[in-house]
Design a protein around this motif. Structure first.
Motif, PDB file in Angstrom:
ATOM      1  N   VAL A   1       0.662  -1.109   0.031  1.00 36.33           N
ATOM      2  CA  VAL A   1       0.170  -0.102   0.171  1.00 36.33           C
ATOM      3  C   VAL A   1       0.913   1.127   0.054  1.00 36.33           C
ATOM      4  CG1 VAL A   1      -1.673   1.302   1.186  1.00 36.33           C
ATOM      5  CG2 VAL A   1      -2.002  -1.094   1.264  1.00 36.33           C
ATOM      6  N   GLN A   2       0.578   2.150  -0.711  1.00 34.58           N
ATOM      7  CA  GLN A   2       1.399   3.526  -0.900  1.00 34.58           C
ATOM      8  C   GLN A   2       0.256   4.532  -0.637  1.00 34.58           C
ATOM      9  OE1 GLN A   2       1.292   1.366  -3.783  1.00 34.58           O
ATOM     10  NE2 GLN A   2       3.096   0.443  -2.750  1.00 34.58           N
ATOM     11  N   LEU A   3       0.749   5.603   0.245  1.00 33.78           N
ATOM     12  CA  LEU A   3      -0.074   6.797   0.842  1.00 33.78           C
ATOM     13  C   LEU A   3       0.599   7.775   0.408  1.00 33.78           C
ATOM     14  CD1 LEU A   3      -1.054   5.245   4.367  1.00 33.78           C
ATOM     15  CD2 LEU A   3      -2.282   5.066   2.281  1.00 33.78           C
ATOM     16  N   GLN A   4       0.063   8.817  -0.405  1.00 33.90           N
ATOM     17  CA  GLN A   4       0.853  10.064  -0.641  1.00 33.90           C
ATOM     18  C   GLN A   4      -0.058  11.158   0.030  1.00 33.90           C
ATOM     19  OE1 GLN A   4       3.503  10.438  -2.769  1.00 33.90           O
ATOM     20  NE2 GLN A   4       3.509  12.614  -2.039  1.00 33.90           N
ATOM     21  N   ALA A   5       0.581  11.631   1.096  1.00 35.06           N
ATOM     22  CA  ALA A   5      -0.074  12.826   1.378  1.00 35.06           C
ATOM     23  C   ALA A   5       0.208  14.363   1.210  1.00 35.06           C
ATOM     24  CB  ALA A   5       0.073  13.014   3.169  1.00 35.06           C
ATOM     25  N   SER A   6      -0.591  15.098   1.170  1.00 35.89           N
ATOM     26  CA  SER A   6      -0.260  16.485   0.447  1.00 35.89           C
ATOM     27  C   SER A   6      -1.224  17.686   1.297  1.00 35.89           C
ATOM     28  CB  SER A   6      -0.370  16.571  -0.882  1.00 35.89           C
ATOM     29  OG  SER A   6      -2.111  16.276  -1.311  1.00 35.89           O
ATOM     30  N   GLY A   7      -1.044  18.675   0.977  1.00 34.24           N
ATOM     31  CA  GLY A   7      -1.785  19.958   1.600  1.00 34.24           C
ATOM     32  C   GLY A   7      -1.389  20.714   2.533  1.00 34.24           C
ATOM     33  N   GLY A   8      -0.247  20.573   3.016  1.00 32.25           N
ATOM     34  CA  GLY A   8       0.383  21.218   4.256  1.00 32.25           C
ATOM     35  C   GLY A   8       0.793  22.684   3.737  1.00 32.25           C
ATOM     36  N   GLY A   9       1.218  23.256   4.794  1.00 33.50           N
ATOM     37  CA  GLY A   9       1.630  24.878   4.553  1.00 33.50           C
ATOM     38  C   GLY A   9       1.796  25.568   5.649  1.00 33.50           C
ATOM     39  N   LEU A  10       1.809  26.786   5.563  1.00 35.65           N
ATOM     40  CA  LEU A  10       2.209  27.978   6.568  1.00 35.65           C
ATOM     41  C   LEU A  10       0.722  28.891   6.495  1.00 35.65           C
ATOM     42  CD1 LEU A  10       3.621  29.394   8.365  1.00 35.65           C
ATOM     43  CD2 LEU A  10       4.421  30.997   6.425  1.00 35.65           C
ATOM     44  N   VAL A  11       0.187  28.853   7.748  1.00 32.48           N
ATOM     45  CA  VAL A  11      -1.218  29.474   7.855  1.00 32.48           C
ATOM     46  C   VAL A  11      -1.204  30.377   9.351  1.00 32.48           C
ATOM     47  CG1 VAL A  11      -2.071  27.539   8.872  1.00 32.48           C
ATOM     48  CG2 VAL A  11      -3.581  29.325   7.642  1.00 32.48           C
ATOM     49  N   GLN A  12      -1.931  31.466   9.239  1.00 34.17           N
ATOM     50  CA  GLN A  12      -1.952  32.136  10.579  1.00 34.17           C
ATOM     51  C   GLN A  12      -2.857  31.704  11.390  1.00 34.17           C
ATOM     52  OE1 GLN A  12      -0.320  35.014  11.058  1.00 34.17           O
ATOM     53  NE2 GLN A  12       0.762  34.667   9.231  1.00 34.17           N
ATOM     54  N   ALA A  13      -2.865  31.739  12.877  1.00 38.24           N
ATOM     55  CA  ALA A  13      -3.652  31.259  13.700  1.00 38.24           C
ATOM     56  C   ALA A  13      -5.048  31.765  13.281  1.00 38.24           C
ATOM     57  CB  ALA A  13      -3.339  31.805  15.289  1.00 38.24           C
ATOM     58  N   GLY A  14      -6.031  30.753  13.530  1.00 33.75           N
ATOM     59  CA  GLY A  14      -7.373  30.956  13.137  1.00 33.75           C
ATOM     60  C   GLY A  14      -7.861  30.579  11.759  1.00 33.75           C
ATOM     61  N   GLY A  15      -6.851  30.274  10.882  1.00 31.30           N
ATOM     62  CA  GLY A  15      -6.848  30.077   9.493  1.00 31.30           C
ATOM     63  C   GLY A  15      -7.315  28.495   9.353  1.00 31.30           C
ATOM     64  N   SER A  16      -7.239  28.100   8.134  1.00 35.56           N
ATOM     65  CA  SER A  16      -7.602  26.533   7.552  1.00 35.56           C
ATOM     66  C   SER A  16      -6.558  26.146   6.723  1.00 35.56           C
ATOM     67  CB  SER A  16      -9.209  26.785   7.249  1.00 35.56           C
ATOM     68  OG  SER A  16      -9.889  27.090   8.148  1.00 35.56           O
ATOM     69  N   LEU A  17      -6.607  24.705   6.797  1.00 37.88           N
ATOM     70  CA  LEU A  17      -5.900  24.142   5.773  1.00 37.88           C
ATOM     71  C   LEU A  17      -6.677  22.911   5.493  1.00 37.88           C
ATOM     72  CD1 LEU A  17      -2.235  24.133   6.711  1.00 37.88           C
ATOM     73  CD2 LEU A  17      -3.287  25.129   4.587  1.00 37.88           C
ATOM     74  N   ARG A  18      -6.587  22.054   4.299  1.00 34.16           N
ATOM     75  CA  ARG A  18      -7.030  20.757   4.029  1.00 34.16           C
ATOM     76  C   ARG A  18      -5.814  19.879   3.596  1.00 34.16           C
ATOM     77  NH1 ARG A  18     -11.013  18.961  -0.932  1.00 34.16           N
ATOM     78  NH2 ARG A  18     -12.384  17.412   0.273  1.00 34.16           N
ATOM     79  N   LEU A  19      -5.956  18.813   4.311  1.00 36.95           N
ATOM     80  CA  LEU A  19      -4.771  17.754   3.969  1.00 36.95           C
ATOM     81  C   LEU A  19      -5.844  16.618   3.105  1.00 36.95           C
ATOM     82  CD1 LEU A  19      -2.782  17.610   7.336  1.00 36.95           C
ATOM     83  CD2 LEU A  19      -2.477  19.181   5.391  1.00 36.95           C
TER      84      LEU A  19
END
Length: 123
Positions: A1-19
């Protein structure tokens, strides 16, 4: 099984990200996918998991109400929507998969891991 993660980054407190984490290779009749995270100098920490068939979820108390785990069956992809981010959410986030549907918060129960994606939340 291979898993490929993405979506990280730099964000200000209170912000949002989607991995995102895309799975490929061997399939299981029943399995569970999870997100863990590890901050510098700290142990790996369970974040959330989702049962692939039922879609039922489980969250760590530290992220409950702020993070949402979901999946796209057609694309074999699991997502982690992170809202109201805090500086203490800063970590490398890993996706993992295990056969079966029992929820474990210990990473040792997961056989397959993605490469990790960095999430940094600035004050």
């Amino acid at each position: 099984v291979q898993l490929q993660a993405s979506g990280g980054g730099l964000v200000q407190a209170g912000g949002s990200l989607r991995l995102s984490c895309a799975a490929s290779g061997r399939t299981f009749s029943a399995y569970l996918m999870a997100w863990f995270r590890q901050a510098p100098g700290k142990e790996r920490e369970f974040v959330a998991d989702i049962r692939w068939r039922s879609g039922s979820t489980f969250y760590a108390d530290s992220v409950k109400g702020r993070f949402t785990i979901s999946r796209d069956n057609a694309r074999n992809t699991v997502f982690l929507q992170m809202n109201s981010l805090k500086p203490e959410d800063t970590a490398v986030y890993y996706c993992a998969i295990r056969e079966g549907t029992y929820s474990y918060t210990e990473g040792g129960h997961y056989a397959y891991w993605g490469q990790g994606t960095q999430v940094t939340v600035q004050r």
